[in-house]
Design a protein around this motif. Structure first.
Motif, PDB file in Angstrom:
ATOM      1  N   UNK A 104       0.800  -1.225   0.000  1.00 28.37           N
ATOM      2  CA  UNK A 104       0.000   0.000   0.000  1.00 28.37           C
ATOM      3  C   UNK A 104       0.834   1.277   0.000  1.00 28.37           C
ATOM      4  N   UNK A 105       2.139   1.165  -0.084  1.00 27.82           N
ATOM      5  CA  UNK A 105       3.005   2.349  -0.088  1.00 27.82           C
ATOM      6  C   UNK A 105       3.306   2.843  -1.502  1.00 27.82           C
ATOM      7  N   UNK A 106       2.533   2.380  -2.469  1.00 29.40           N
ATOM      8  CA  UNK A 106       2.727   2.793  -3.856  1.00 29.40           C
ATOM      9  C   UNK A 106       2.710   4.310  -3.991  1.00 29.40           C
ATOM     10  N   UNK A 107       1.760   4.981  -3.365  1.00 27.11           N
ATOM     11  CA  UNK A 107       1.651   6.435  -3.474  1.00 27.11           C
ATOM     12  C   UNK A 107       2.881   7.146  -2.947  1.00 27.11           C
ATOM     13  N   UNK A 108       3.397   6.674  -1.826  1.00 26.27           N
ATOM     14  CA  UNK A 108       4.615   7.262  -1.262  1.00 26.27           C
ATOM     15  C   UNK A 108       5.785   7.074  -2.217  1.00 26.27           C
ATOM     16  N   UNK A 109       5.912   5.897  -2.781  1.00 30.66           N
ATOM     17  CA  UNK A 109       7.013   5.624  -3.712  1.00 30.66           C
ATOM     18  C   UNK A 109       6.901   6.531  -4.939  1.00 30.66           C
ATOM     19  N   UNK A 110       5.684   6.745  -5.429  1.00 30.19           N
ATOM     20  CA  UNK A 110       5.494   7.648  -6.565  1.00 30.19           C
ATOM     21  C   UNK A 110       5.861   9.079  -6.192  1.00 30.19           C
ATOM     22  N   UNK A 111       5.453   9.517  -5.004  1.00 28.45           N
ATOM     23  CA  UNK A 111       5.798  10.859  -4.536  1.00 28.45           C
ATOM     24  C   UNK A 111       7.310  11.036  -4.501  1.00 28.45           C
ATOM     25  N   UNK A 112       8.010  10.057  -3.959  1.00 26.57           N
ATOM     26  CA  UNK A 112       9.472  10.115  -3.878  1.00 26.57           C
ATOM     27  C   UNK A 112      10.066  10.173  -5.291  1.00 26.57           C
TER      28      UNK A 112
ATOM     29  N   UNK B 199       5.227  28.964  -6.310  1.00 25.40           N
ATOM     30  CA  UNK B 199       5.181  28.388  -7.645  1.00 25.40           C
ATOM     31  C   UNK B 199       5.720  26.969  -7.707  1.00 25.40           C
ATOM     32  N   UNK B 200       6.121  26.402  -6.605  1.00 28.46           N
ATOM     33  CA  UNK B 200       6.556  25.006  -6.597  1.00 28.46           C
ATOM     34  C   UNK B 200       5.378  24.133  -6.205  1.00 28.46           C
ATOM     35  N   UNK B 201       5.576  22.822  -6.339  1.00 25.04           N
ATOM     36  CA  UNK B 201       4.498  21.904  -6.010  1.00 25.04           C
ATOM     37  C   UNK B 201       4.993  20.832  -5.058  1.00 25.04           C
ATOM     38  N   UNK B 202       4.081  20.325  -4.268  1.00 28.08           N
ATOM     39  CA  UNK B 202       4.355  19.192  -3.399  1.00 28.08           C
ATOM     40  C   UNK B 202       3.151  18.262  -3.493  1.00 28.08           C
ATOM     41  N   UNK B 203       3.376  17.013  -3.228  1.00 27.82           N
ATOM     42  CA  UNK B 203       2.294  16.038  -3.309  1.00 27.82           C
ATOM     43  C   UNK B 203       1.906  15.576  -1.915  1.00 27.82           C
ATOM     44  N   UNK B 204       0.664  15.202  -1.771  1.00 27.39           N
ATOM     45  CA  UNK B 204       0.161  14.586  -0.557  1.00 27.39           C
ATOM     46  C   UNK B 204      -0.255  13.171  -0.910  1.00 27.39           C
ATOM     47  N   UNK B 205       0.165  12.213  -0.114  1.00 25.94           N
ATOM     48  CA  UNK B 205      -0.237  10.831  -0.332  1.00 25.94           C
ATOM     49  C   UNK B 205      -1.598  10.643   0.317  1.00 25.94           C
ATOM     50  N   UNK B 206      -2.569  10.228  -0.476  1.00 25.26           N
ATOM     51  CA  UNK B 206      -3.920   9.995   0.009  1.00 25.26           C
ATOM     52  C   UNK B 206      -4.122   8.501   0.232  1.00 25.26           C
ATOM     53  N   UNK B 207      -5.283   8.143   0.743  1.00 26.11           N
ATOM     54  CA  UNK B 207      -5.598   6.731   0.941  1.00 26.11           C
ATOM     55  C   UNK B 207      -5.508   5.966  -0.374  1.00 26.11           C
ATOM     56  N   UNK B 208      -5.155   4.717  -0.290  1.00 24.52           N
ATOM     57  CA  UNK B 208      -5.062   3.795  -1.426  1.00 24.52           C
ATOM     58  C   UNK B 208      -4.058   4.239  -2.478  1.00 24.52           C
ATOM     59  N   UNK B 209      -3.004   4.939  -2.051  1.00 28.80           N
ATOM     60  CA  UNK B 209      -1.908   5.251  -2.944  1.00 28.80           C
ATOM     61  C   UNK B 209      -2.133   6.382  -3.914  1.00 28.80           C
ATOM     62  N   UNK B 210      -3.239   7.102  -3.808  1.00 25.60           N
ATOM     63  CA  UNK B 210      -3.481   8.224  -4.716  1.00 25.60           C
ATOM     64  C   UNK B 210      -2.630   9.417  -4.287  1.00 25.60           C
TER      65      UNK B 210
END
Length: 109
Positions: A62-70, A91-102
């Motif tokens: 279930x850590x797919x989303x975290x791996x994608x963020x990295x 103007x920069x972006x950051x991601x948030x890991x949501x439930x189920x890897x989104x």
């Protein structure tokens, strides 16, 4: 993901520990900045290990989303994410890991 934990060493207050509860990823450093730098390296190593062998392990799947963020983040973006930069500023972006890897991508300061 339950967030990032920062702790000072009680024996050496200049020494810091950084961890992410629920993940086998942690780092430490002689300063807060060094501990964050080490955590970025540890996250990159985890993402590599996940791609190579952990993706099918039940406790890592279930850590797919975290791996994608990295994978899509540079070191500065990961630093912002670890430090909890506020979305919607700059103007920069950051991601948030949501439930189920989104992932949710937002601008930051």
């Amino acid at each position: 993901m339950s967030g990032v934990r920062y702790e000072r060493c009680t024996e050496d207050p200049a020494h810091w520990f950084v961890s992410m509860p629920g993940l086998p990823v942690a780092a430490d450093g002689a300063s807060f900045d060094e501990a964050i730098d080490e955590m970025i390296d540890a996250l990159r190593e985890y993402a590599e290990d996940w791609q190579e062998r952990l993706l099918d392990a039940p406790n890592h799947r279930d850590n797919w989303g975290l791996v994608q963020l990295i994978s899509i983040s540079d070191d500065e973006q990961l630093r912002d994410w670890l430090l909890g930069a506020e979305p919607g500023r700059g103007d920069r972006e950051v991601a948030t890991v949501l439930d189920r890897g989104q992932l949710r991508i937002h601008p930051i300061g």
